[in-house]
Design an enzyme around this catalytic site. Structure first.
Site, mmCIF file in Angstrom:
data_model
loop_
_atom_site.group_PDB
_atom_site.id
_atom_site.type_symbol
_atom_site.label_atom_id
_atom_site.label_comp_id
_atom_site.label_asym_id
_atom_site.label_seq_id
_atom_site.Cartn_x
_atom_site.Cartn_y
_atom_site.Cartn_z
ATOM 1 N N LYS A 67 -37.208 -1.703 -15.336
ATOM 2 C CA LYS A 67 -37.844 -1.014 -16.365
ATOM 3 C C LYS A 67 -39.149 -1.558 -16.220
ATOM 4 O O LYS A 67 -39.347 -3.077 -16.645
ATOM 5 C CB LYS A 67 -37.191 -1.029 -17.658
ATOM 6 N N ARG A 110 -32.022 2.811 -26.576
ATOM 7 C CA ARG A 110 -31.165 1.409 -26.460
ATOM 8 C C ARG A 110 -31.587 0.513 -27.519
ATOM 9 O O ARG A 110 -30.747 -0.281 -28.052
ATOM 10 C CB ARG A 110 -31.308 1.142 -25.127
ATOM 11 N N GLN A 138 -40.546 3.100 -32.182
ATOM 12 C CA GLN A 138 -39.458 2.469 -32.416
ATOM 13 C C GLN A 138 -38.779 3.106 -33.611
ATOM 14 O O GLN A 138 -37.531 3.275 -33.794
ATOM 15 C CB GLN A 138 -39.370 0.998 -32.394
ATOM 16 N N GLY A 225 -38.524 -6.264 -33.526
ATOM 17 C CA GLY A 225 -39.954 -5.948 -33.249
ATOM 18 C C GLY A 225 -40.422 -7.297 -32.281
ATOM 19 O O GLY A 225 -41.052 -6.935 -30.997
ATOM 20 N N SER A 300 -33.000 -9.642 -31.844
ATOM 21 C CA SER A 300 -33.030 -8.870 -30.208
ATOM 22 C C SER A 300 -34.357 -8.946 -29.700
ATOM 23 O O SER A 300 -35.333 -8.678 -30.166
ATOM 24 C CB SER A 300 -32.497 -7.463 -30.223
#
Length: 329
Positions: A67, A110, A138, A225, A300
């Site tokens: 990606k 995702r 997002q 973020g 994340s």
């Protein structure tokens, strides 16, 4: 080779299925069934942007991919996506490109699904109120994911631009009215932080976006973020008093997650603060929430295996349903 647009992707994979795909991805990460090198991050400093290349091979499903995702905050002023991206999906058994799809929507889907999976595993079962920081690209999928895994009564939305927050809250109230949650814009978060059971941060901030002293016991936090060592959405206070801290990838977060790296560099905590990977919880290797009073954090930074597994699900459904445009090269 299929070309799959964002509109087609939205029809092919609803959030609940995306959450299940991301759970499988996290399990494969923790089981070592994939090869995912750290992303390459190239700075376009003159334009205030960053270009990231996220490659990976997932042996568990026989697909590879890369990606290409850029982060250009100033794009919003030009009416362009601030996080444009393209996903290239590759057959891992032949090396042939099978699909090219909208990576911007894939990233949103995702990443929302990642928070959804963590919230499903770690938030209190009776969670009723949440707050979402950020109303950018997002935000919609983050909200969708929260509504998909908990029966929320109210979701507060907070942004640097209160007018934008109000517009977003109104639009989401109409789009997700079937979920029954009241979606409300707040100019300042301080007045509601002590009420919420779930906090999700989805901003590009380099400084903490809320007051850590105001969060209550039992809260679950999704921090999605920040993705560089200098970016920091979470106040150090809340990270330090968290009872259990989970990550998508220990290696990636120790290299890229400013929310964890900044307090570590200050000597306020060590690597042992990380309880484990979310995939380990899914595999039953470690426990998630162990009491109603625990403060849990899911940090994340995003890893390529999420993209590959989710993209593969979309591709397989596109083939089954005859969606997407064929391209011969």
């Amino acid at each position: 080779m299929l070309i799959i647009t964002a509109e087609k992707m939205k029809k092919l994979l609803p959030m609940k299925e995306a959450i299940e795909a991301v759970k499988e991805a996290y399990k494969m990460v923790s089981e070592g069934k994939c090869y995912v090198p750290l992303r390459t991050n190239i700075s376009a400093e003159r334009h205030g942007g960053q270009i990231l290349f996220m490659p990976g091979y997932v042996d568990g499903i026989g697909f590879a991919g890369v990606k290409i995702v850029s982060v250009y905050p100033e794009n919003a002023k030009k009416g362009l996506p601030s996080v444009p991206a393209t996903m290239v999906l590759i057959d891992g058994t032949t090396g042939i490109v099978k699909a090219v799809m909208d990576g911007t929507y894939l990233t949103r889907l995702r990443t929302g699904a990642a928070s959804g999976a963590a919230t499903e595993l770690l938030a209190k079962k009776d969670a009723k109120k949440a707050i979402l920081f950020g109303t950018g690209g997002q935000a919609r999928e983050q909200l969708w994911a929260l509504l998909s895994v908990r029966k929320l009564e109210e979701v507060y939305v907070c942004s640097r631009d209160f007018e934008k927050a109000k517009e977003f809250a109104g639009r989401m109230s109409r789009e997700f009215e079937d979920y029954g949650a009241k979606i409300t814009a707040v100019e300042k978060a301080d007045g509601v932080l002590s009420e919420v059971d779930i906090i999700t941060t989805a901003t590009t901030s380099r400084t903490p976006v809320f007051d850590g002293s105001l969060v209550k016991k039992g809260v679950h936090i999704n921090a999605i973020g920040s993705f560089t060592p200098e970016m920091q959405e979470l106040p150090e206070e809340v990270v330090l008093k968290a009872d259990r801290v989970f990550v998508d990838s220990r290696e990636a977060c120790l290299a890229e997650a400013g929310d964890l790296i900044v307090p570590m560099k200050k000597g306020l905590m060590g690597e042992e603060k990380i309880t484990g990977e979310i995939g380990e919880v899914l595999l039953g290797k470690i426990r998630g929430r162990t009491s109603e009073d625990e403060i849990t954090i899911f940090k994340s930074v995003g890893i390529a295996v999420q993209d590959i597994v989710t993209a593969a699900k979309i591709y397989e459904k596109a083939v089954e349903q005859g969606l997407g445009s064929n391209l011969e090269i």
